[in-house]
Scaffold this active site. Structure first.
Site, PDB file in Angstrom:
ATOM      1  N   SER A  46       0.648  -1.183  -0.017  1.00  0.00           N
ATOM      2  CA  SER A  46      -0.063   0.021  -0.124  1.00  0.00           C
ATOM      3  C   SER A  46       0.883   1.190   0.078  1.00  0.00           C
ATOM      4  CB  SER A  46      -1.026  -0.142   1.291  1.00  0.00           C
ATOM      5  OG  SER A  46      -2.057  -0.741   0.978  1.00  0.00           O
TER       6      SER A  46
ATOM      7  N   LYS B 182       0.190   3.633  -2.562  1.00  0.00           N
ATOM      8  CA  LYS B 182      -0.946   4.776  -2.680  1.00  0.00           C
ATOM      9  C   LYS B 182      -0.163   6.111  -2.615  1.00  0.00           C
ATOM     10  CE  LYS B 182      -4.632   2.084  -0.567  1.00  0.00           C
ATOM     11  NZ  LYS B 182      -4.229   0.573  -0.378  1.00  0.00           N
TER      12      LYS B 182
ATOM     13  N   SER C 272      -6.160   3.160   4.492  1.00  0.00           N
ATOM     14  CA  SER C 272      -5.688   2.475   3.299  1.00  0.00           C
ATOM     15  C   SER C 272      -6.523   1.850   2.552  1.00  0.00           C
ATOM     16  CB  SER C 272      -4.515   1.251   3.856  1.00  0.00           C
ATOM     17  OG  SER C 272      -3.742   0.999   2.798  1.00  0.00           O
TER      18      SER C 272
END
Length: 441
Positions: free
Chosen positions: A134, A137, A191
């Site tokens: 993640s 991102k 997230s």
């Protein structure tokens, strides 16, 4: 013979006035004026070879975790591995000379850099390929934050919610209407993988999520993150998706340059609003990045985890006017979690002198500009043209260079007499040669 005698006399006269005569074969100089010792070239080769040997990174013991087979990384591109400096081309440890050893962590690669100056303070395998989870991102944020209006209202579609079962989600609803700012907070605090789909779709234009991912890869290229390739906007694993600790630092630097990102990253909690039309109430979410609660001067960052990537982490903090960022990939959560490993590396970075460096983070567009330069054009020179040799300070030549006529006049007279003597000697010698020639004829 007479010419040699007169030349010697001239040198003696000049030396008598304090003028230094440069040696015809002086020892080669190093930058900074130091004279290279005899045999220095022979000593450099083994030293350079030793410097190329990878230094193992300090590793903390970690329990063996069951994980899928690691994906085969792309072939190494030599030019990509020296982005930021040749010292960064190593699978091992690189730290400033004389620096204390960094803490032992479980991450397979990491990097600490100064957000403002761009100096890389230390790293372990900075250009080694890894999977981002993640922390991907952050690339989505660097790409889309400048493009999307935070006050725009977006409607969530069914396709936005097509994420892996059990993966992280913030709880957006199909048909729900949310401010883009709310979606950003859902992405960065919780997230949310569906939030990533929403933002990539908005920023991808007519091409939707694929267009958003394409824009992310274009932004990575612009930033100089040449070892980064996005396949999903969220960081959910995809074939051919890679990054590196160095690239993550470039991406994080772009994020922290944006005031909206800085505000979102430090937000501790927010409320996802109710959706009356869907008969659903609102709820609260909080920031999962423990650094902002437990580390003095924390600026925020991003956590990440998949079974394939293991734990990844990006965090930043400010102390005494100095802002540092840490990136780490392939870590295990024991004996300490990813954010705690990041905190240990930040502590190590803050303890280093402010001028410590083993490389640098390139500027956005810098590599593109270098590649666009005409082929064969000379690289910009950083060599300083030396001033004309003028002799040691206080000598006659140095004083002449400074325009001291009290020295120029007598020295000029001496030179004129010397040159006149040389000319007279040559004329006399030529006359004798002609008379001898006539007698022999």
């Amino acid at each position: 013979m007479r010419a040699r005698v007169l030349a010697a006399l001239t040198a003696a006269v000049l030396l008598g006035t304090g003028t230094a005569v440069p040696a015809a074969h002086a020892a080669p100089s190093r930058p900074g004026g130091q004279v290279a010792p005899a045999g220095a070239a022979a000593q450099l080769a083994p030293a350079a070879a030793a410097a190329r040997a990878p230094v193992p990174c300090p590793k903390a013991p970690a329990p063996k975790a069951s994980r899928p087979p690691r994906p085969v990384p792309p072939p190494k591109v030599p030019a990509d591995r020296v982005v930021g400096g040749e010292r960064l081309d190593t699978p091992g440890l690189v730290v400033p000379d004389g620096a204390a050893a960094p803490p032992a962590v479980t991450a397979t690669s990491w990097l600490v850099a100064d957000l403002d100056s761009g100096a890389v303070l230390g790293a372990c395998g900075p250009h080694e390929y890894a999977t981002p989870a993640s922390t991907q991102k952050l690339l989505l944020a660097a790409t889309m934050l400048p493009k999307l209006d935070p006050k725009q209202v977006v409607t969530v579609t069914r396709d936005d919610l097509k994420i892996e079962p059990g993966s992280s989600a913030v709880g957006l609803l199909v048909g729900g209407k949310y401010l883009v700012e709310t979606v950003w907070l859902g992405l960065l605090l919780n997230s949310g993988n569906e939030a990533a789909n929403v933002l990539a779709r908005l920023g991808g234009g007519d091409d939707g999520v694929p267009g958003g991912v394409r824009a992310m890869n274009e932004e990575a290229h612009r930033l100089g993150a040449r070892q980064t390739h996005a396949v999903t906007p969220s960081g959910l694993d995809g074939k051919g998706q890679f990054t590196s600790a160095y690239d993550l630092a470039l991406i994080a630097r772009a994020c922290f340059a944006n005031p909206l990102f800085r505000r979102y990253a430090l937000t501790e909690r927010t409320k996802i609003p109710a959706q009356p039309a869907l008969k659903k109430g609102g709820f609260q979410i909080q920031n999962e990045n423990q650094l902002i609660y437990r580390y003095r001067g924390a600026l925020g960052g991003k956590t990440g985890f998949t079974q394939l990537a293991r734990h990844s982490y990006v965090g930043a903090a400010e102390r005494d006017g100095r802002r540092l960022v840490v990136t780490l990939l392939g870590a295990e959560a024991r004996p300490v979690r990813g954010w705690q490993q990041g905190a240990q590396l930040l502590d190590w970075g803050f303890a280093l002198p402010r001028d410590a460096s083993v490389g640098r983070l390139v500027e956005p567009g810098e590599l593109d500009a270098a590649e666009a330069a005409p082929s064969g054009s000379p690289a910009p020179s950083t060599t300083v043209t030396p001033a004309p040799w003028r002799g040691p300070a206080g000598t006659a030549l140095a004083r002449m260079a400074d325009g001291d006529w009290r020295v120029i006049v007598p020295v000029a007279g001496i030179l004129a007499l010397t040159i006149g003597g040389l000319v007279a000697a040559l004329v006399a010698r030529r006359g004798r040669s002609r008379r001898v020639g006539r007698r022999r004829a």
